[in-house]
Write a protein that holds these residues in place. Sequence first.
Motif, PDB file in Angstrom:
ATOM      1  N   GLN A   1      19.198  47.797  65.512  1.00 46.90           N
ATOM      2  CA  GLN A   1      19.164  48.523  66.784  1.00 46.90           C
ATOM      3  C   GLN A   1      17.740  48.863  67.232  1.00 46.90           C
ATOM      4  O   GLN A   1      17.506  49.128  68.421  1.00 46.90           O
ATOM      5  CB  GLN A   1      19.950  49.833  66.679  1.00 46.90           C
ATOM      6  N   GLN A   2      16.804  48.874  66.329  1.00 48.30           N
ATOM      7  CA  GLN A   2      15.420  49.203  66.672  1.00 48.30           C
ATOM      8  C   GLN A   2      14.671  48.003  67.235  1.00 48.30           C
ATOM      9  O   GLN A   2      13.532  48.137  67.711  1.00 48.30           O
ATOM     10  CB  GLN A   2      14.667  49.720  65.439  1.00 48.30           C
TER      11      GLN A   2
ATOM     12  N   LEU B   1      17.704  52.455  75.169  1.00 49.84           N
ATOM     13  CA  LEU B   1      19.105  52.856  75.220  1.00 49.84           C
ATOM     14  C   LEU B   1      19.860  52.390  73.980  1.00 49.84           C
ATOM     15  O   LEU B   1      20.716  53.116  73.452  1.00 49.84           O
ATOM     16  CB  LEU B   1      19.758  52.283  76.481  1.00 49.84           C
ATOM     17  N   LEU B   2      19.540  51.193  73.507  1.00 57.51           N
ATOM     18  CA  LEU B   2      20.187  50.678  72.297  1.00 57.51           C
ATOM     19  C   LEU B   2      19.882  51.571  71.091  1.00 57.51           C
ATOM     20  O   LEU B   2      20.740  51.770  70.223  1.00 57.51           O
ATOM     21  CB  LEU B   2      19.713  49.248  72.024  1.00 57.51           C
ATOM     22  N   LYS B   3      18.702  52.136  71.051  1.00 60.17           N
ATOM     23  CA  LYS B   3      18.330  53.042  69.962  1.00 60.17           C
ATOM     24  C   LYS B   3      19.029  54.397  70.095  1.00 60.17           C
ATOM     25  O   LYS B   3      19.539  54.937  69.118  1.00 60.17           O
ATOM     26  CB  LYS B   3      16.817  53.272  69.956  1.00 60.17           C
ATOM     27  N   ASP B   4      19.033  54.930  71.321  1.00 63.80           N
ATOM     28  CA  ASP B   4      19.450  56.309  71.532  1.00 63.80           C
ATOM     29  C   ASP B   4      20.935  56.478  71.838  1.00 63.80           C
ATOM     30  O   ASP B   4      21.553  57.451  71.392  1.00 63.80           O
ATOM     31  CB  ASP B   4      18.649  56.921  72.684  1.00 63.80           C
ATOM     32  N   SER B   5      21.497  55.565  72.611  1.00 65.31           N
ATOM     33  CA  SER B   5      22.893  55.695  73.061  1.00 65.31           C
ATOM     34  C   SER B   5      23.588  54.334  73.060  1.00 65.31           C
ATOM     35  O   SER B   5      23.958  53.818  74.125  1.00 65.31           O
ATOM     36  CB  SER B   5      22.950  56.309  74.460  1.00 65.31           C
TER      37      SER B   5
END
Length: 265
Positions: A103-104, A142-146
């Motif tokens: 995800q990062q 967004l992929l990292k956070d939500s």
Amino acid sequence: MASYVIGDVQGCFKQLQSLLAKINFDPKADELWFCGDLVARGPDSLATLRFIHALGTKAKIVLGNHDLHFLACVYGFAKVDPKDQLDELLKAPDLSELVNWLQQQPLMHFDAERNVLLVHAGLAPDWDLSVALTTTAEVSQLLKDSPEKLFAVMYGNTPSLWSDAKTDEDRWRFAINSCTRMRFCLSNGALELKEKRHPEKVTTLRPWYEFWERKSHPMIFFGHWAALMGHSPVDGIYALDTGCVWGNYLTAYCIETTQRYSVCD
């Protein structure tokens, strides 16, 4: 130090190791840049992710459509295709660690000092470099956070033109489709997301890279399009998916020497 850009691995861990032996990869000095689609269809997605994860800062990665689909499956927004051979990965004790690491990873990697850009599929015709970097950075954050918020709206083929992306969700989906799914476009630059054949067999569509031929662009490396077998006719735009998972080759390109290396089964 050498930097090697590698085409779609797709769980072909054995071939990856053969390729690294061929280039005499030194993990203390060299870098590996991966064009996305690390997982799915090949037999060893788990071993592939573990190995690349362990490289740490020596690996530069962009996400491909199979990587994003795998993440969406983990979060319950898609179903696993048995053909993707992901059961071992999904049952692995370190699954959460690998998912968090994946995800990062960005949709696009740009090395401004060397003016080199890495992307899985391509760049939309109606983008410029600044728009591409800004938009993909938004999606990556967004992929990292939500991730749930992103996966809930990720699937779909519209909008096909950047000018029609009126909402946040439209922008995110367009960026993902451009960077991870696109091969051809219509004559007006609209994304076409179904055709996979070689451009010589398609007369009604244009490869995305033709739209960038007359634009000022960095050196661009991309994968995703196995039918090209590593050939792009546009100067400064390099195709690296040579169909390893389909029984063909896994290819690496050395940025410093411009030399290509390939291995097969």
